[in-house]
Write an enzyme that holds these catalytic residues in place. Structure first.
Site, PDB file in Angstrom:
ATOM      1  N   GLU A 182       0.829  -1.211   0.000  1.00 45.20           N
ATOM      2  CA  GLU A 182       0.000   0.000   0.000  1.00 45.20           C
ATOM      3  C   GLU A 182       0.861   1.258   0.000  1.00 45.20           C
ATOM      4  O   GLU A 182       0.539   2.238  -0.655  1.00 45.20           O
ATOM      5  CB  GLU A 182      -0.940   0.018   1.217  1.00 45.20           C
ATOM      6  CG  GLU A 182      -2.071  -0.993   1.146  1.00 45.20           C
ATOM      7  CD  GLU A 182      -3.029  -0.754  -0.027  1.00 45.20           C
ATOM      8  OE1 GLU A 182      -3.005   0.340  -0.614  1.00 45.20           O
ATOM      9  OE2 GLU A 182      -3.778  -1.684  -0.360  1.00 45.20           O
TER      10      GLU A 182
ATOM     11  N   ASP B 208      -9.714   5.816  -1.435  1.00 47.18           N
ATOM     12  CA  ASP B 208      -8.540   6.307  -2.165  1.00 47.18           C
ATOM     13  C   ASP B 208      -9.049   6.935  -3.464  1.00 47.18           C
ATOM     14  O   ASP B 208     -10.263   7.085  -3.648  1.00 47.18           O
ATOM     15  CB  ASP B 208      -7.541   5.171  -2.427  1.00 47.18           C
ATOM     16  CG  ASP B 208      -8.018   4.202  -3.489  1.00 47.18           C
ATOM     17  OD1 ASP B 208      -9.237   4.202  -3.819  1.00 47.18           O
ATOM     18  OD2 ASP B 208      -7.189   3.441  -4.019  1.00 47.18           O
TER      19      ASP B 208
ATOM     20  N   TYR C 236      -6.335   5.963   5.029  1.00 44.78           N
ATOM     21  CA  TYR C 236      -6.561   4.986   3.973  1.00 44.78           C
ATOM     22  C   TYR C 236      -5.744   3.706   4.220  1.00 44.78           C
ATOM     23  O   TYR C 236      -6.271   2.597   4.219  1.00 44.78           O
ATOM     24  CB  TYR C 236      -6.220   5.573   2.585  1.00 44.78           C
ATOM     25  CG  TYR C 236      -6.005   4.474   1.604  1.00 44.78           C
ATOM     26  CD1 TYR C 236      -7.096   3.780   1.082  1.00 44.78           C
ATOM     27  CD2 TYR C 236      -4.727   4.020   1.286  1.00 44.78           C
ATOM     28  CE1 TYR C 236      -6.911   2.695   0.256  1.00 44.78           C
ATOM     29  CE2 TYR C 236      -4.530   2.941   0.465  1.00 44.78           C
ATOM     30  CZ  TYR C 236      -5.641   2.280  -0.051  1.00 44.78           C
ATOM     31  OH  TYR C 236      -5.457   1.189  -0.847  1.00 44.78           O
TER      32      TYR C 236
END
Ligand code: SF4
Length: 414
Positions: A58, A160, A142
């Protein structure tokens, strides 16, 4: 309390929410891309190891395309398969592996956070989105939601860029999608929609939909698994959103989530009317003189001098050719003189401004800076003794240069 938004912007019917979850997950099971971090998250029995893999992926995926990330991710996981291994790495090693991926502070903070987990949290990852965000540097809302839902099964949503686009289209949200009011509403929606039994898959499915079907310019609406829930598509096909009881409350100009009255629905754009963003701030314009100092190495191959940047700020700790930021409007002759003085500091010997050969310009766009490098070269005869009191510097061959922690901009300069 602010008035609730008009119904066309909400998911309020439980049957519709259930149907959307089912359609999206069935599509994801059929069509999802095979990605290394997904394979690991699906097969690794240890939740903390899953969390580490999701976390690394991520962070790398922020601002970077999937296709670019895969190779970096695989090399990273091979070198540091666990959080404990990463905690023992040096910043230099992290920067070397990260070189070319951009936004270098991401790698640095990932490593700092790994050290914190090992030294302060007894090696155990925080397990909820709230704790992840609170305790780990560099982990925002996020990333925390992604790690908690995918690795620990917490029923929490994520928002996102892909999710923003999908949700704004599904619910005809045309107000500035970067404004706090809209972002808050999208988080509420993501948290309400997330599937309670498969939250990680649901979140990945929503992002995957945005990345592969509901793409920015030419979305593939006909193939979309949630098209029957999409207000933007309905509006495109039928000229208006789905009839809901209080839809008349929601008109251009009077609604906080509709497009602004000055830029109403444009039928030539169809579903790509959504989302909308306020105009981006122009990047700052900067100019930097940089010099490729070259000498003959012991086997006759050219070697180049690289120096290390400070350990904080832009491109922290990365290596570069000696460089000097230039004041606006400085004349060419003055630039050359300033650069010659700067080089003298590195080489410890006089450098004649006239000996610098101007090679050309390299433009590199950082997230918020439009940087132009004015590239000079200077071949040196004889050896140069580097002053150890200055920042670290070293001579490298071309091969060593590419293996060093150098930015993409410097590779362009070479
Ligand atoms: Fe996006 Fe089209 Fe699907 Fe709507 S129908 S969510 S606009 S791809």
């Amino acid at each position: 309390a602010p008035a609730p938004p008009p119904a066309q912007h909400l998911f309020s019917d439980p049957a519709e929410i259930e149907a959307l979850r089912g359609n999206l997950l069935a599509w994801y099971d059929r069509c999802k891309r095979d990605l290394p971090w997904r394979t690991l998250a699906a097969t690794e029995p240890d939740a903390d190891r899953r969390a580490y893999a999701v976390w690394v992926s991520e962070i790398m995926l922020q601002q970077t395309q999937v296709a670019t990330v895969i190779d970096y991710y695989n090399r990273w996981m091979q070198k540091w398969p666990t959080l404990q291994a990463l905690a023992q790495a040096s910043l230099e090693e992290v920067n070397e592996l990260w070189a070319g991926l951009g936004y270098y502070s991401r790698g640095k903070r990932l490593q700092e956070a790994a050290r914190k987990v090992v030294s302060e949290l007894a090696g155990r990852m925080p397990r909820t989105a709230e704790d992840l965000q609170k305790l780990l540097p560099g982990v925002g809302r996020y990333t925390a939601g992604a790690i908690a839902s995918i690795s620990y099964g917490q029923a929490t949503g994520v928002v996102d860029g892909n999710v923003i686009r999908v949700l704004c289209r599904l619910r005809c949200i045309g107000a500035d999608s970067s404004s706090p009011a809209v972002i808050d509403r999208l988080w509420d929606m993501a948290n309400a929609l997330v599937d309670r039994s498969r939250p990680g898959d649901f979140n990945q499915a929503l992002m995957e939909l945005g990345a592969t079907v509901c793409v920015p310019k030419a979305p593939l609406c006909r193939e979309c698994p949630v098209k029957q829930h999409c207000q933007a598509r309905r509006r495109k096909l039928f000229g208006k959103p789905a009839p809901v009881p209080d839809v008349e409350d929601c008109g251009v100009g009077g609604c906080p989530l509709c497009p602004p009255a000055t830029e109403p629905w444009d039928s030539s754009l169809g579903v790509t009317n959504f989302p909308r963003k306020a105009a981006k701030k122009q990047p700052r314009v900067a100019r930097t003189a940089t010099c490729v100092l070259e000498r003959r190495g012991c086997h006759g191959a050219p070697e180049y001098l690289i120096v290390q940047r400070p350990s904080s700020g832009l491109l922290a700790g990365l290596w570069e050719f000696p460089s000097l930021p230039l004041a606006q409007g400085l004349q060419e002759e003055k630039q050359r003189e300033a650069l010659a003085d700067h080089l003298q500091d590195w080489t410890g010997q006089p450098v004649a401004a006239g000996g610098l050969r101007f090679v050309g310009e390299v433009v590199h766009i950082f997230s918020h800076i439009h940087q132009t490098y004015l590239v000079y070269s200077l071949p040196l005869d004889g050896d140069v003794t580097l002053d150890p009191a200055l920042s670290p510097s070293r001579w490298v061959t071309e091969e060593e240069f590419h293996a060093s922690a150098v930015s993409t901009a410097m590779k362009k300069v070479l």
